[in-house]
Scaffold this active site. Sequence first.
Site, PDB file in Angstrom:
ATOM      1  N   ASP A  18       0.813  -1.229   0.000  1.00 25.70           N
ATOM      2  CA  ASP A  18       0.000   0.000   0.000  1.00 25.70           C
ATOM      3  C   ASP A  18       0.841   1.271   0.000  1.00 25.70           C
ATOM      4  O   ASP A  18       0.416   2.317   0.507  1.00 25.70           O
ATOM      5  CB  ASP A  18      -0.957   0.024   1.212  1.00 25.70           C
ATOM      6  N   GLY A  20       1.572   3.021  -2.518  1.00 25.98           N
ATOM      7  CA  GLY A  20       1.109   3.948  -3.562  1.00 25.98           C
ATOM      8  C   GLY A  20       1.646   3.518  -4.929  1.00 25.98           C
ATOM      9  O   GLY A  20       1.785   4.341  -5.840  1.00 25.98           O
ATOM     10  N   LYS A  21       1.900   2.211  -5.063  1.00 21.23           N
ATOM     11  CA  LYS A  21       2.460   1.696  -6.317  1.00 21.23           C
ATOM     12  C   LYS A  21       1.540   1.988  -7.499  1.00 21.23           C
ATOM     13  O   LYS A  21       2.003   2.316  -8.589  1.00 21.23           O
ATOM     14  CB  LYS A  21       2.690   0.174  -6.195  1.00 21.23           C
ATOM     15  N   GLY A  45      -4.549  -4.246  -3.752  1.00 21.05           N
ATOM     16  CA  GLY A  45      -5.522  -3.196  -4.052  1.00 21.05           C
ATOM     17  C   GLY A  45      -4.742  -1.958  -4.428  1.00 21.05           C
ATOM     18  O   GLY A  45      -4.085  -1.368  -3.584  1.00 21.05           O
ATOM     19  N   HIS A  46      -4.735  -1.626  -5.706  1.00 20.69           N
ATOM     20  CA  HIS A  46      -3.935  -0.500  -6.192  1.00 20.69           C
ATOM     21  C   HIS A  46      -4.867   0.626  -6.623  1.00 20.69           C
ATOM     22  O   HIS A  46      -5.753   0.421  -7.445  1.00 20.69           O
ATOM     23  CB  HIS A  46      -3.052  -0.940  -7.366  1.00 20.69           C
ATOM     24  N   THR A  47      -4.643   1.805  -6.068  1.00 21.05           N
ATOM     25  CA  THR A  47      -5.542   2.928  -6.337  1.00 21.05           C
ATOM     26  C   THR A  47      -4.919   3.887  -7.343  1.00 21.05           C
ATOM     27  O   THR A  47      -3.749   4.243  -7.224  1.00 21.05           O
ATOM     28  CB  THR A  47      -5.818   3.712  -5.033  1.00 21.05           C
ATOM     29  N   GLN A 232       2.009  -5.978  -3.267  1.00 23.99           N
ATOM     30  CA  GLN A 232       2.515  -6.128  -1.893  1.00 23.99           C
ATOM     31  C   GLN A 232       3.819  -5.322  -1.718  1.00 23.99           C
ATOM     32  O   GLN A 232       4.073  -4.413  -2.477  1.00 23.99           O
ATOM     33  CB  GLN A 232       2.712  -7.610  -1.533  1.00 23.99           C
ATOM     34  N   THR A 247       3.170 -12.462   2.810  1.00 25.98           N
ATOM     35  CA  THR A 247       2.302 -13.095   1.828  1.00 25.98           C
ATOM     36  C   THR A 247       3.054 -14.305   1.258  1.00 25.98           C
ATOM     37  O   THR A 247       4.160 -14.617   1.705  1.00 25.98           O
ATOM     38  CB  THR A 247       1.846 -12.078   0.756  1.00 25.98           C
ATOM     39  N   ARG A 311     -10.026  -2.684   5.988  1.00 26.32           N
ATOM     40  CA  ARG A 311      -9.531  -2.680   7.379  1.00 26.32           C
ATOM     41  C   ARG A 311      -8.730  -1.403   7.653  1.00 26.32           C
ATOM     42  O   ARG A 311      -8.001  -0.930   6.780  1.00 26.32           O
ATOM     43  CB  ARG A 311      -8.588  -3.880   7.606  1.00 26.32           C
ATOM     44  N   VAL A 422       2.274  14.474  -3.331  1.00 32.31           N
ATOM     45  CA  VAL A 422       1.700  15.504  -2.457  1.00 32.31           C
ATOM     46  C   VAL A 422       0.167  15.435  -2.462  1.00 32.31           C
ATOM     47  O   VAL A 422      -0.503  16.379  -2.054  1.00 32.31           O
ATOM     48  CB  VAL A 422       2.199  16.919  -2.851  1.00 32.31           C
TER      49      VAL A 422
HETATM   50  P1  GDP Z   1      -0.725   0.416  -3.558  1.00 38.77           P
HETATM   51  O1  GDP Z   1      -1.349  -0.860  -3.099  1.00 38.77           O
HETATM   52  O2  GDP Z   1       0.742   0.466  -3.304  1.00 38.77           O
HETATM   53  O3  GDP Z   1      -1.065   0.757  -4.989  1.00 38.77           O
HETATM   54  O4  GDP Z   1      -1.372   1.562  -2.656  1.00 38.77           O
HETATM   55  P2  GDP Z   1      -2.922   1.716  -2.236  1.00 38.77           P
HETATM   56  O5  GDP Z   1      -3.671   2.192  -3.411  1.00 38.77           O
HETATM   57  O6  GDP Z   1      -3.416   0.509  -1.543  1.00 38.77           O
HETATM   58  O7  GDP Z   1      -2.817   2.837  -1.113  1.00 38.77           O
HETATM   59  C1  GDP Z   1      -2.252   4.074  -1.377  1.00 38.77           C
HETATM   60  C2  GDP Z   1      -3.292   5.167  -1.076  1.00 38.77           C
HETATM   61  O8  GDP Z   1      -2.647   6.413  -0.999  1.00 38.77           O
HETATM   62  C3  GDP Z   1      -4.336   5.303  -2.142  1.00 38.77           C
HETATM   63  O9  GDP Z   1      -5.551   5.681  -1.546  1.00 38.77           O
HETATM   64  C4  GDP Z   1      -3.799   6.436  -3.020  1.00 38.77           C
HETATM   65  O10 GDP Z   1      -4.821   7.128  -3.729  1.00 38.77           O
HETATM   66  C5  GDP Z   1      -3.193   7.308  -1.978  1.00 38.77           C
HETATM   67  N1  GDP Z   1      -2.049   8.136  -2.396  1.00 38.77           N
HETATM   68  C6  GDP Z   1      -1.018   7.841  -3.224  1.00 38.77           C
HETATM   69  N2  GDP Z   1      -0.099   8.823  -3.224  1.00 38.77           N
HETATM   70  C7  GDP Z   1      -0.565   9.780  -2.367  1.00 38.77           C
HETATM   71  C8  GDP Z   1      -0.051  11.029  -1.904  1.00 38.77           C
HETATM   72  O11 GDP Z   1       1.027  11.472  -2.274  1.00 38.77           O
HETATM   73  N3  GDP Z   1      -0.837  11.718  -1.009  1.00 38.77           N
HETATM   74  C9  GDP Z   1      -2.039  11.252  -0.570  1.00 38.77           C
HETATM   75  N4  GDP Z   1      -2.725  11.980   0.312  1.00 38.77           N
HETATM   76  N5  GDP Z   1      -2.541  10.074  -0.988  1.00 38.77           N
HETATM   77  C10 GDP Z   1      -1.807   9.346  -1.854  1.00 38.77           C
HETATM   78  P1  IMO Z   2      -0.845  -4.121  -2.287  1.00 40.31           P
HETATM   79  O1  IMO Z   2      -0.442  -4.675  -3.627  1.00 40.31           O
HETATM   80  C1  IMO Z   2      -0.932  -4.487   2.053  1.00 40.31           C
HETATM   81  C2  IMO Z   2      -0.926  -8.546   3.701  1.00 40.31           C
HETATM   82  C3  IMO Z   2      -2.194  -8.964   4.425  1.00 40.31           C
HETATM   83  C4  IMO Z   2      -1.618  -9.892   5.477  1.00 40.31           C
HETATM   84  C5  IMO Z   2      -0.497 -10.587   4.696  1.00 40.31           C
HETATM   85  C6  IMO Z   2      -0.885 -11.942   4.139  1.00 40.31           C
HETATM   86  O2  IMO Z   2      -2.147  -3.399  -2.313  1.00 40.31           O
HETATM   87  O3  IMO Z   2       0.265  -3.333  -1.675  1.00 40.31           O
HETATM   88  P2  IMO Z   2      -2.435 -12.688   2.097  1.00 40.31           P
HETATM   89  O4  IMO Z   2      -3.893 -12.450   1.844  1.00 40.31           O
HETATM   90  O5  IMO Z   2      -1.543 -12.173   1.024  1.00 40.31           O
HETATM   91  O6  IMO Z   2      -2.133 -14.119   2.456  1.00 40.31           O
HETATM   92  O7  IMO Z   2      -2.114 -11.839   3.449  1.00 40.31           O
HETATM   93  O8  IMO Z   2      -0.148  -9.735   3.631  1.00 40.31           O
HETATM   94  N1  IMO Z   2      -1.119  -8.060   2.307  1.00 40.31           N
HETATM   95  C7  IMO Z   2      -1.091  -6.772   1.963  1.00 40.31           C
HETATM   96  N2  IMO Z   2      -0.953  -5.656   2.723  1.00 40.31           N
HETATM   97  N3  IMO Z   2      -1.012  -4.390   0.704  1.00 40.31           N
HETATM   98  C8  IMO Z   2      -1.135  -5.494  -0.062  1.00 40.31           C
HETATM   99  O9  IMO Z   2      -1.112  -5.440  -1.407  1.00 40.31           O
HETATM  100  C9  IMO Z   2      -1.205  -6.763   0.570  1.00 40.31           C
HETATM  101  N4  IMO Z   2      -1.327  -8.025   0.121  1.00 40.31           N
HETATM  102  C10 IMO Z   2      -1.263  -8.810   1.201  1.00 40.31           C
HETATM  103  O10 IMO Z   2      -2.849  -7.863   5.012  1.00 40.31           O
HETATM  104  O11 IMO Z   2      -1.011  -9.139   6.494  1.00 40.31           O
HETATM  105 MG    MG Z   3      -2.849  -1.539  -1.822  1.00 37.19          MG
END
Ligand code: GDP
Ligand code: IMO
Ligand code: MG
Length: 434
Positions: A18, A20-21, A45-47, A232, A247, A311, A422
Amino acid sequence: MKLDELAHSCVVGLQWGDEGKGKIVDLLMAHHDVVVRYGGGANAGHTVVVAGDKFALHQIPSGIIRQEVMCVLANGMVIDPAVLLGEMRGLEERGISPAGRLWVSDRAHVVMPYHRREDALAEAAADQAHKLGTTSRGIGPCYADKVLRYHGIRVGDMLDADRFRAGIARAVAHKNAYFAAVYDERSQLDANAITDEYLQFAEQLRPHVCDTAQLVNERISGRSRVLFEGAQGSMLDVDHGTYPYVTSSAPGVGGVVGGSGVSPRTIKSIVGVVKAYATRVGDGPFPTELCDATGETIRTRGREYGTTTGRPRRCGWFDCVAARYAAMLAGPTHLAVLHMDTLTGMGELRICVGYRRDGRILNSFPAGAYDFAGVEPVYESLPGWDEDVSGCRRFADLPAAARQYLAAIQERVGAPILLVGVGPTREQTIVIED
Ligand code: GDP
Ligand code: IMO
Ligand code: MG
């Protein structure tokens, strides 16, 4: 470095996921032609936020948002077809068509209903101290079946109805017996019902299935620029992370080669992504975790709730020790540091510069979760800033304290910062080109 000089890039998370990939992949896709997801599955979950529209991608690479891009779900992934088809429909409804440009590896393994059930049963049966806090998407059991080999089902197997039905019959008989014996699970899964349902998925996916290793290598030979989208983060790596709170795949650069079938010589740029603080969702060690009002402030301001499970994410200070270890594993050519806006107005900031146990600084990274017992973070304090940075578009626009904070991260992690976030939107990114 200019962004359009990047080629065959790999975007990897250097924390616990998470980071911010998704946002970084979306940005860099302007300079690449093909995007490849090489590991994980619907646990990710990539946003991506573009022009006020928010997309949450789980199995489809974030690069799909740009219409001209070819998207590949490679062999290292574990694919839940129902989730995948749902994502494809969701994108179609928003005017983004995957037709003719989304390819799924015939070698990728398929997440079956019994994998999700096993994930849930194993978590429910574990005592509190040993629950992993998985995403309950069946990821671990599916990878386990892949490696165990007796009951692994690959995407290509779904395309041969007779072979598939026989394989599912054997697997379901085994799983029903196992769940009953080990977990006292009385309700039995119906092999024929599962097969019928999955054969329908197979027909919808058939036009998308191919040998993606060959496809990607052909594209590379044809001078397309390929971006490998990590899921991840390094601290969740099954070998190098905080085992067993990890994972079941290799999210880092190491996963690219096996997970997509390309030579390590292919990869030219490695962008390591971090947040300006740290988060973790699920259980496991997190030395800089803030279980107080400061942690709550980060969670609220950064909207730190899971993209996949909803969560609340655990939040804490930036951990240079973990990030530096992750950078050692990945060898990033560049860093992306996101969420600088979230730290505005937080007062004095802290970064963890060492781990201490029993009054002694550790000189090696803990091998796994149980080696983190008694580990305390050693902090360095840095001045915070109160200015709103969400409108900054150049490095020089940032307040001096924010620049100093970034310089400290760059120095401690050991790679140059190319991108600074930012805000969540594509535009809210500072590019530090030289
Ligand atoms: P990923 O799994 O690595 O792609 O990241 P996620 O999407 O799970 O979580 C990153 C969150 O941070 C998302 O809600 C993005 O929209 C948000 N995000 C990314 N870069 C920034 C930033 O520079 N500032 C803020 N406020 N939010 C950001
Ligand atoms: P992205 O790509 C954050 C965490 C789970 C748990 C552990 C094992 O969005 O960054 P699993 O279901 O893979 O067996 O769970 O890994 N986990 C993540 N945490 N971002 C993720 O993916 C994750 N993928 C798995 O919360 O702790
Ligand atoms: Mg994510």
